[in-house]
Design a protein around this motif. Structure first.
Motif, mmCIF file in Angstrom:
data_model
loop_
_atom_site.group_PDB
_atom_site.id
_atom_site.type_symbol
_atom_site.label_atom_id
_atom_site.label_comp_id
_atom_site.label_asym_id
_atom_site.label_seq_id
_atom_site.Cartn_x
_atom_site.Cartn_y
_atom_site.Cartn_z
ATOM 1 N N SER A 239 -1.968 0.031 4.713
ATOM 2 C CA SER A 239 -3.197 0.726 4.355
ATOM 3 C C SER A 239 -4.022 -0.131 3.416
ATOM 4 N N ALA A 240 -5.132 -0.660 3.928
ATOM 5 C CA ALA A 240 -6.047 -1.429 3.081
ATOM 6 C C ALA A 240 -6.618 -0.549 1.971
ATOM 7 N N LYS A 241 -6.859 0.702 2.301
ATOM 8 C CA LYS A 241 -7.424 1.653 1.331
ATOM 9 C C LYS A 241 -6.494 1.816 0.131
ATOM 10 N N LYS A 242 -5.202 1.985 0.370
ATOM 11 C CA LYS A 242 -4.244 2.190 -0.722
ATOM 12 C C LYS A 242 -4.083 0.938 -1.577
ATOM 13 N N LEU A 243 -4.301 -0.233 -0.979
ATOM 14 C CA LEU A 243 -4.197 -1.483 -1.738
ATOM 15 C C LEU A 243 -5.441 -1.753 -2.582
ATOM 16 N N GLY A 244 -6.514 -0.983 -2.357
ATOM 17 C CA GLY A 244 -7.719 -1.144 -3.165
ATOM 18 C C GLY A 244 -8.841 -1.914 -2.499
ATOM 19 N N ILE A 245 -8.721 -2.195 -1.211
ATOM 20 C CA ILE A 245 -9.792 -2.882 -0.477
ATOM 21 C C ILE A 245 -10.920 -1.888 -0.212
ATOM 22 N N ASP A 246 -12.152 -2.297 -0.484
ATOM 23 C CA ASP A 246 -13.310 -1.426 -0.291
ATOM 24 C C ASP A 246 -13.915 -1.564 1.100
ATOM 25 N N ILE A 247 -14.021 -2.791 1.587
ATOM 26 C CA ILE A 247 -14.560 -3.073 2.914
ATOM 27 C C ILE A 247 -13.549 -3.932 3.661
ATOM 28 N N GLU A 248 -13.040 -3.420 4.764
ATOM 29 C CA GLU A 248 -12.067 -4.140 5.589
ATOM 30 C C GLU A 248 -12.790 -4.661 6.829
ATOM 31 N N ILE A 249 -12.646 -5.956 7.085
ATOM 32 C CA ILE A 249 -13.286 -6.566 8.248
ATOM 33 C C ILE A 249 -12.198 -7.196 9.106
ATOM 34 N N LEU A 250 -12.294 -7.019 10.413
ATOM 35 C CA LEU A 250 -11.292 -7.649 11.270
ATOM 36 C C LEU A 250 -11.877 -8.029 12.612
ATOM 37 N N SER A 251 -11.289 -9.051 13.191
ATOM 38 C CA SER A 251 -11.631 -9.447 14.550
ATOM 39 C C SER A 251 -10.780 -8.617 15.503
ATOM 40 N N SER A 252 -11.417 -7.680 16.200
ATOM 41 C CA SER A 252 -10.685 -6.857 17.168
ATOM 42 C C SER A 252 -10.405 -7.628 18.450
#
Length: 389
Positions: free
Chosen positions: A189-202
């Motif tokens: 969970s990026a949210k639980k780790l403190g990341i505000d904006i998660e970007i990924l190459s789908s």
């Protein structure tokens, strides 16, 4: 429900007229409205109905909705490539006179975007060692607009302490922006780790074997102005929205993501252990190996799996070329997390436009071969590498 179940069973936001189990491909540019009031509601974004497929399409919206449900995000926006997702997100966050705190360890085109393309528009980049929170904090000033990093750098495989970076970002009230392509969001969970904006190459894990190009911006809602800029400015003014055919393929890929990833990550670990036994290989870099310096941190942040990218070091560039040329099963190709195993020499390909001095500064070595491990039998992959060596 668990994430894998959610990936398959998120209901449509609007019922399909025919009850199709697989999301239909809405290859339509425009949508008819029963009256001017409903048209106004759609164009203002109040009704949630699509207005024009450059900014909203039911097939793409379905993919966004599934990812939003899995990640517990405030909003998700689908773009037509990973680089489009990165560039649109950073354009939404930055402005002339602002600076971005990041690392010298970035994927080649991302590094070029930050240090060259955005620089032409008055956005500067400050490079810091993101494994040292105090150095990151020292680089921040009143004009800093975000901290940007890759959760696992490509190809160096550096891992920063995300919670430490999040603490720095919160003290200065700037967003923590992360490229999370290397580990799928079904695993952590990026949210639980403190990341505000998660970007990924789908394009990578999600597409289901390199079927299509795409990128996602996953916004966790701490900075509402960023979501507004992406949804109401970037999509309208830059036109990089995902196409419905791609969204269909990636929705199908999302449904099998967890199953494929478990095989690929297990294959990568098993292969990495076997490669360590080969005398021709000087070093094997994989976060799943217990002696990797980032192993414990990676496990704490991302769980027990460590992705499907492995790098090996040979004696010189000539040995790398010789080995690559002799591969018979493994494909000489770029991209990551295809169903097939891929091999590439990053120094002479992905980073070919950079000078030797720049590559040295970025710790990109001419002795490195990058492997993207696929779904094949590990023994077959090992035999191919052995004969190539």
């Amino acid at each position: 429900m668990k994430k894998q179940t959610i990936a398959i069973h998120v209901p449509y936001e609007r019922e399909d007229a025919y009850g199709a189990l697989s999301v239909p491909v809405y290859n339509s540019v425009a949508y008819e409205f029963p009256d001017t009031d409903s048209m106004t509601e759609a164009f203002s974004g109040r009704s949630g109905a699509p207005d024009y497929s450059r900014t909203a399409n039911p097939t793409v919206t379905n993919l966004e909705h599934r990812v939003k449900t899995i990640t517990e995000a405030k909003s998700v926006t689908a773009f037509n490539s990973g680089m489009a997702a990165i560039s649109n997100a950073l354009l939404a966050i930055s402005a002339q006179g602002k600076n971005i705190i990041t690392s010298k360890h970035l994927f080649g085109n991302t590094y070029s975007l930050l240090t060259s393309s955005l620089k032409r528009f008055g956005v500067t980049t400050r490079l810091a060692d993101l494994t040292k929170a105090e150095e990151v904090e020292a680089a921040i000033d009143d004009d800093s607009c975000c901290i940007f990093f890759e959760i696992i750098t490509n190809p160096q495989m550096e891992v920063a302490d995300i919670s430490a970076l999040a603490a720095v970002a919160r003290r200065h009230n700037i967003p923590l922006v992360a490229d999370t392509t290397m580990i799928p969001f079904t695993q952590f969970s990026a949210k639980k780790l403190g990341i505000d904006i998660e970007i990924l190459s789908s394009t990578k894990y999600i597409s289901g074997g390199a079927t299509s190009l795409g990128g996602l911006v996953v916004d966790y809602g701490r900075f509402p102005e960023i979501e507004h800029a992406i949804k109401n400015e970037m999509l309208f003014n830059f036109g990089a929205y995902m196409t419905p055919e791609v969204a269909y393929r990636q929705t199908i890929g999302l449904e099998t993501l967890d199953a494929r990833y478990r095989v690929q990550s297990d294959n990568a670990l098993r292969l990495a252990r076997k490669l360590k036994e080969l005398p021709q290989i000087k070093h094997v870099n994989y976060l799943g190996l217990e002696d990797n310096p980032y192993h414990e941190l990676a496990q704490r942040q991302f769980g027990k799996t460590a992705g499907a990218m492995v790098t090996i070091e040979l004696g010189c560039a000539e040995e790398c070329f010789s080995m690559l040329n002799k591969l018979k099963l493994i494909h000489r190709a770029t991209n990551l997390f295809d169903n097939r195993t891929l091999a590439i020499h990053p120094y002479s390909t992905i980073y070919v436009a950079f000078t030797p001095e720049q590559k040295a500064e970025m710790d990109v070595l001419d002795t490195t071969i990058r492997l993207s491990v696929g779904l094949e039998d590990v023994d077959d992959l090992l035999e191919d590498i052995k004969q190539a060596l």
